[in-house]
Design a protein around this motif. Structure first.
Motif, PDB file in Angstrom:
ATOM      1  N   ARG A  49       4.564   3.910  -1.735  1.00 15.91           N
ATOM      2  CA  ARG A  49       3.412   3.809  -0.828  1.00 15.91           C
ATOM      3  C   ARG A  49       2.845   5.160  -0.302  1.00 15.91           C
ATOM      4  N   GLU A  52       0.499   5.789  -3.299  1.00 15.66           N
ATOM      5  CA  GLU A  52      -0.747   5.119  -3.095  1.00 15.66           C
ATOM      6  C   GLU A  52      -1.868   5.766  -2.055  1.00 15.66           C
ATOM      7  N   ASP A  55      -3.122   8.427  -3.986  1.00 12.40           N
ATOM      8  CA  ASP A  55      -4.088   8.325  -5.019  1.00 12.40           C
ATOM      9  C   ASP A  55      -5.493   7.999  -4.332  1.00 12.40           C
ATOM     10  N   ASP A  56      -5.700   7.304  -3.209  1.00 14.72           N
ATOM     11  CA  ASP A  56      -6.759   7.058  -2.499  1.00 14.72           C
ATOM     12  C   ASP A  56      -7.489   8.510  -2.149  1.00 14.72           C
ATOM     13  N   THR A  97       1.779  -3.722  -7.761  1.00 12.71           N
ATOM     14  CA  THR A  97       2.580  -2.553  -7.173  1.00 12.71           C
ATOM     15  C   THR A  97       2.946  -1.591  -8.567  1.00 12.71           C
ATOM     16  N   TYR A  99       3.112   1.703  -8.657  1.00 11.74           N
ATOM     17  CA  TYR A  99       4.216   2.745  -8.342  1.00 11.74           C
ATOM     18  C   TYR A  99       5.423   2.154  -7.707  1.00 11.74           C
ATOM     19  N   ARG A 384      -0.131  -4.862   3.548  1.00  7.15           N
ATOM     20  CA  ARG A 384      -0.594  -3.946   2.606  1.00  7.15           C
ATOM     21  C   ARG A 384      -1.475  -4.569   1.493  1.00  7.15           C
ATOM     22  N   ASP A 387      -2.450  -3.910  -5.297  1.00 11.51           N
ATOM     23  CA  ASP A 387      -3.437  -3.644  -6.551  1.00 11.51           C
ATOM     24  C   ASP A 387      -3.523  -5.038  -7.187  1.00 11.51           C
ATOM     25  N   PHE A 396      -7.250  -0.639  -6.522  1.00 19.15           N
ATOM     26  CA  PHE A 396      -7.142   0.468  -6.159  1.00 19.15           C
ATOM     27  C   PHE A 396      -8.303   1.491  -6.332  1.00 19.15           C
ATOM     28  N   ARG A 400     -10.640   3.246  -3.258  1.00 19.66           N
ATOM     29  CA  ARG A 400     -10.613   4.597  -3.132  1.00 19.66           C
ATOM     30  C   ARG A 400     -11.750   5.036  -2.496  1.00 19.66           C
TER      31      ARG A 400
END
Length: 458
Positions: A49, A52, A55-56, A97, A99, A384, A387, A396, A400
């Motif tokens: 998490r 993620e 990533d953003d 998911t 990751y 949550r 993706d 995702f 972002r």
């Protein structure tokens, strides 16, 4: 001069929050009592998490380059090699998911990446400024520093660790318990004679444990030790050498360098409040975890991620100040659950895996989570947002940035990106995704979206 936000502490929590605020155009200054960034590996596990979140925030590629996967654990007992075991129960990746495996990154490397990203966005950290006290009024907070100077901000965020000077200045208590009475030691060392393909754990029948983990992305090993009760940890090079020689097959001289060391006794702590007026607590200043299961740093990063968009909306005048009340509502309950989890992992009651990757955490009971569907299936408000792909766009990628995202309808609302549908995995309906990647509102149709957006200040 009055700045928007003063963040006390340049650890992962403070840096994450500063990055999120910087990309929203919020003026924030990070102050750090030490002369530089934290030098140790302590919080080395980044859960899916948190990946993620990174990533953003535009740092995941650099974070991945700074670390690597966890090796299997090699178990030794009283000098005998017993075999290896996986550190984590495997979780299968799918479209929602991407990751699923924790990533090992030494904390000092994580902070270097975050610091570089903050600088890229024009942010700043003032080192060598130790906060000693504060006063607040209806318009802002004045923070006092050890050098006799002060700073004024509309809001202050305490991200200054478990011994938070800001929390103590506020008079906010912290309730917790001892997780393990044994003294513990953690250190970063350089050594020879030990292969780097495993996390070596040397155990003894008296309960003593010495573990040597190769730190991905570095030449170091992280030494972790649980000592016999009554034994005081020796943080010197000689003390570490003696410990390693006594509990492993290595000689004292095989430890060639001690780069950082600290001692602790595993305990939990939860601040009685996460907010007092214009001062908010985040990270270790708000909750303390056993290191088992890698929940502390990750929970802290997500504190910052939850708070960033809310502070931004309030400071821009887009949302009422009451929005900040949902920070404590959502994050204190979440932190309490993570404290229970990390303690259970420490005591061997829960395996590392599905429970610890933090992908199942959410805010269904939050006042910000509005579920209006008659018979909801799949993803619900507060969950949550997974993706997926919609008309060739990865979700995702669509999420972002500092905006909201609407799935399944169109809108002309400023600050909202719309896609024509939601993936099948979401179930039927229209979904409004918050800037921090959780479903804020869900309905059978678009009706109700605009009212919700107006209430939260979009």
């Amino acid at each position: 001069m009055v700045m928007d936000v003063l963040i006390v502490g340049a650890g992962p929590t403070g840096l994450t929050l500063a990055i999120d605020l910087a990309r929203r155009g919020v003026e924030a200054l990070v102050v750090e009592r030490d002369a530089g960034l934290f030098p140790g590996s302590r919080g080395k596990g980044l859960q899916p998490r948190t990946q993620e979140v990174f990533d953003d925030l535009g740092v995941l590629e650099a974070i991945r380059a700074a670390g690597g996967p966890y090796p299997a654990r090699m178990i030794w007992r009283d000098g005998e090699r017993l075999g290896e075991e996986r550190m984590f129960d495997a979780i299968e990746a799918d479209a929602g998911t991407p990751y699923t495996e924790p990533l090992m990154v030494a904390q000092w490397r994580t902070q270097e990446v975050l610091y570089a990203r903050l600088a890229e966005l024009g942010g700043n950290v003032a080192f060598g400024r130790a906060a000693t006290g504060l006063e607040q009024d209806a318009d802002g907070v004045t923070v006092r520093f050890a050098d006799g100077t002060t700073a004024r901000a509309r809001y202050v965020v305490a991200a200054d660790g478990g011994r938070s000077a800001v929390r103590r200045a506020l008079g906010v208590g912290m309730t917790g318990e001892s997780v393990d009475p044994a003294p513990c030691l953690v250190a970063d060392v350089r050594l020879t004679g030990l292969e780097r393909t495993h996390w070596h754990t040397f155990t003894r029948s008296d309960g003593t444990v010495v573990a040597l983990c190769p730190l991905a992305g570095t030449d170091d090993f992280q030494l972790q030790a649980r000592l016999a009760e009554g034994r005081a940890p020796d943080l010197s090079l000689e003390g570490v050498r003696e410990l390693v020689a006594a509990h492993t097959y290595l000689d004292a001289e095989d430890v060639t360098e001690l780069r950082w060391a600290s001692d602790f006794r595993p305990r939990t702590g939860l601040a009685d409040r996460f907010r007092m007026g214009r001062v908010l607590l985040a990270g270790d200043a708000a909750h303390l975890h056993s290191p088992a299961g890698g929940q502390g740093l990750n929970t802290s990063v997500q504190d910052a991620y939850n708070l960033g968009w809310k502070l931004g909306a309030v400071l821009r005048g887009e949302a009422p100040k009451t929005l900040l009340g949902t920070y404590e509502e959502e994050r204190r309950a979440n932190a309490a659950a993570m404290l229970d989890l990390s303690t259970a992992v420490h005591r061997g009651e829960v395996r590392r895996g599905k429970a610890t990757v933090q992908l199942g955490l959410g805010y269904r009971k939050s006042s910000l989570s509005v579920e209006t569907r008659t018979n909801p299936t799949g993803i619900r408000a507060g969950d949550r947002a997974p993706d997926g792909t919609v008309t060739g766009v990865r979700l995702f990628d669509a999420f972002r940035g500092p905006h909201w995202t609407l799935l399944g309808a169109t809108t002309s609302a400023v600050g909202v990106r719309a896609l024509p549908a939601a993936p099948e995995s979401y179930g039927p309906g229209v979904f409004l995704i918050r800037p921090d990647g959780y479903v804020g509102w869900a309905g059978d149709s678009f009706d109700g979206v605009e009212a919700y957006l107006a209430e939260v200040g979009v």
